[in-house]
Design a protein around this motif. Structure first.
Motif, PDB file in Angstrom:
ATOM      1  N   UNK A  53      90.925  28.708 -38.002  1.00 34.02           N
ATOM      2  CA  UNK A  53      90.833  27.389 -37.119  1.00 34.02           C
ATOM      3  C   UNK A  53      89.645  26.502 -38.016  1.00 34.02           C
ATOM      4  N   UNK A  54      90.231  25.144 -38.177  1.00 39.46           N
ATOM      5  CA  UNK A  54      89.595  24.407 -38.840  1.00 39.46           C
ATOM      6  C   UNK A  54      89.287  22.726 -37.826  1.00 39.46           C
ATOM      7  N   UNK A  55      88.167  22.348 -37.685  1.00 42.63           N
ATOM      8  CA  UNK A  55      88.062  20.752 -37.198  1.00 42.63           C
ATOM      9  C   UNK A  55      88.210  19.940 -38.098  1.00 42.63           C
ATOM     10  N   UNK A  56      89.014  19.324 -38.646  1.00 43.98           N
ATOM     11  CA  UNK A  56      89.482  18.494 -39.636  1.00 43.98           C
ATOM     12  C   UNK A  56      88.584  17.327 -39.571  1.00 43.98           C
ATOM     13  N   UNK A  57      88.369  16.751 -38.381  1.00 46.35           N
ATOM     14  CA  UNK A  57      87.601  15.666 -38.208  1.00 46.35           C
ATOM     15  C   UNK A  57      86.104  15.852 -38.415  1.00 46.35           C
ATOM     16  N   UNK A  58      85.575  17.139 -38.057  1.00 44.12           N
ATOM     17  CA  UNK A  58      84.348  17.536 -38.473  1.00 44.12           C
ATOM     18  C   UNK A  58      84.051  17.553 -39.976  1.00 44.12           C
ATOM     19  N   UNK A  59      84.989  18.155 -40.649  1.00 43.38           N
ATOM     20  CA  UNK A  59      84.747  18.225 -42.006  1.00 43.38           C
ATOM     21  C   UNK A  59      84.805  16.708 -42.846  1.00 43.38           C
ATOM     22  N   UNK A  60      85.658  15.863 -42.407  1.00 36.78           N
ATOM     23  CA  UNK A  60      85.610  14.512 -42.607  1.00 36.78           C
ATOM     24  C   UNK A  60      84.347  13.879 -42.465  1.00 36.78           C
ATOM     25  N   UNK A  61      83.896  14.060 -41.250  1.00 36.67           N
ATOM     26  CA  UNK A  61      82.661  13.368 -40.834  1.00 36.67           C
ATOM     27  C   UNK A  61      81.450  13.939 -41.871  1.00 36.67           C
ATOM     28  N   UNK A  62      81.561  15.184 -41.889  1.00 39.14           N
ATOM     29  CA  UNK A  62      80.556  15.645 -42.995  1.00 39.14           C
ATOM     30  C   UNK A  62      80.636  15.372 -44.317  1.00 39.14           C
ATOM     31  N   UNK A  63      81.785  15.123 -44.728  1.00 39.20           N
ATOM     32  CA  UNK A  63      81.993  14.623 -46.085  1.00 39.20           C
ATOM     33  C   UNK A  63      81.500  13.219 -46.452  1.00 39.20           C
ATOM     34  N   UNK A  64      81.866  12.386 -45.341  1.00 38.05           N
ATOM     35  CA  UNK A  64      81.467  10.823 -45.127  1.00 38.05           C
ATOM     36  C   UNK A  64      79.930  10.910 -45.304  1.00 38.05           C
ATOM     37  N   UNK A  65      79.390  11.760 -44.305  1.00 34.52           N
ATOM     38  CA  UNK A  65      77.968  11.801 -44.107  1.00 34.52           C
ATOM     39  C   UNK A  65      77.166  12.069 -45.593  1.00 34.52           C
ATOM     40  N   UNK A  66      77.820  12.994 -46.200  1.00 33.59           N
ATOM     41  CA  UNK A  66      77.013  13.556 -47.449  1.00 33.59           C
ATOM     42  C   UNK A  66      77.192  12.496 -48.477  1.00 33.59           C
ATOM     43  N   UNK A  67      78.277  11.723 -48.593  1.00 27.51           N
ATOM     44  CA  UNK A  67      78.608  10.541 -49.355  1.00 27.51           C
ATOM     45  C   UNK A  67      77.560   9.591 -49.124  1.00 27.51           C
ATOM     46  N   UNK A  68      77.427   9.262 -47.709  1.00 21.48           N
ATOM     47  CA  UNK A  68      76.392   7.967 -47.677  1.00 21.48           C
ATOM     48  C   UNK A  68      75.003   8.362 -48.058  1.00 21.48           C
ATOM     49  N   UNK A  69      74.656   9.930 -47.968  1.00 23.01           N
ATOM     50  CA  UNK A  69      73.222   9.996 -48.446  1.00 23.01           C
ATOM     51  C   UNK A  69      73.159   9.987 -49.639  1.00 23.01           C
ATOM     52  N   UNK A  70      74.205  10.361 -50.591  1.00 18.54           N
ATOM     53  CA  UNK A  70      74.113  10.358 -52.162  1.00 18.54           C
ATOM     54  C   UNK A  70      74.142   8.885 -52.510  1.00 18.54           C
ATOM     55  N   UNK A  71      74.716   8.046 -51.828  1.00 22.61           N
ATOM     56  CA  UNK A  71      74.739   6.629 -52.161  1.00 22.61           C
ATOM     57  C   UNK A  71      73.587   5.853 -51.976  1.00 22.61           C
ATOM     58  N   UNK A  72      72.724   6.116 -50.936  1.00 22.93           N
ATOM     59  CA  UNK A  72      71.527   5.610 -50.797  1.00 22.93           C
ATOM     60  C   UNK A  72      70.372   6.118 -51.630  1.00 22.93           C
TER      61      UNK A  72
END
Length: 52
Positions: free
Chosen positions: A33-52
């Motif tokens: 069981x995987x919530x794909x939306x939450x995974x994508x949100x987490x990936x995007x959040x981690x990328x935003x942190x790395x860029x700043x």
């Protein structure tokens, strides 16, 4: 030069797509069981942190 870089990017995107397909196949085969939306949100959040 631009064409060379574009081909490199395309190659990397193809590799990423292949890995995503393998992961999705594994998830489906093992009925995980995987919530794909939450995974994508987490990936995007981690990328935003790395860029700043």
């Amino acid at each position: 030069m631009i064409i060379h870089h574009s081909l490199k990017i395309l190659e990397q995107l193809s590799e990423i797509e292949s890995l995503i397909k393998k992961i999705e196949k594994y998830i489906e085969q093992n009925e995980i069981e995987v919530d794909r939306d939450k995974i994508l949100e987490a990936i995007m959040a981690s990328r935003k942190i790395k860029r700043n």
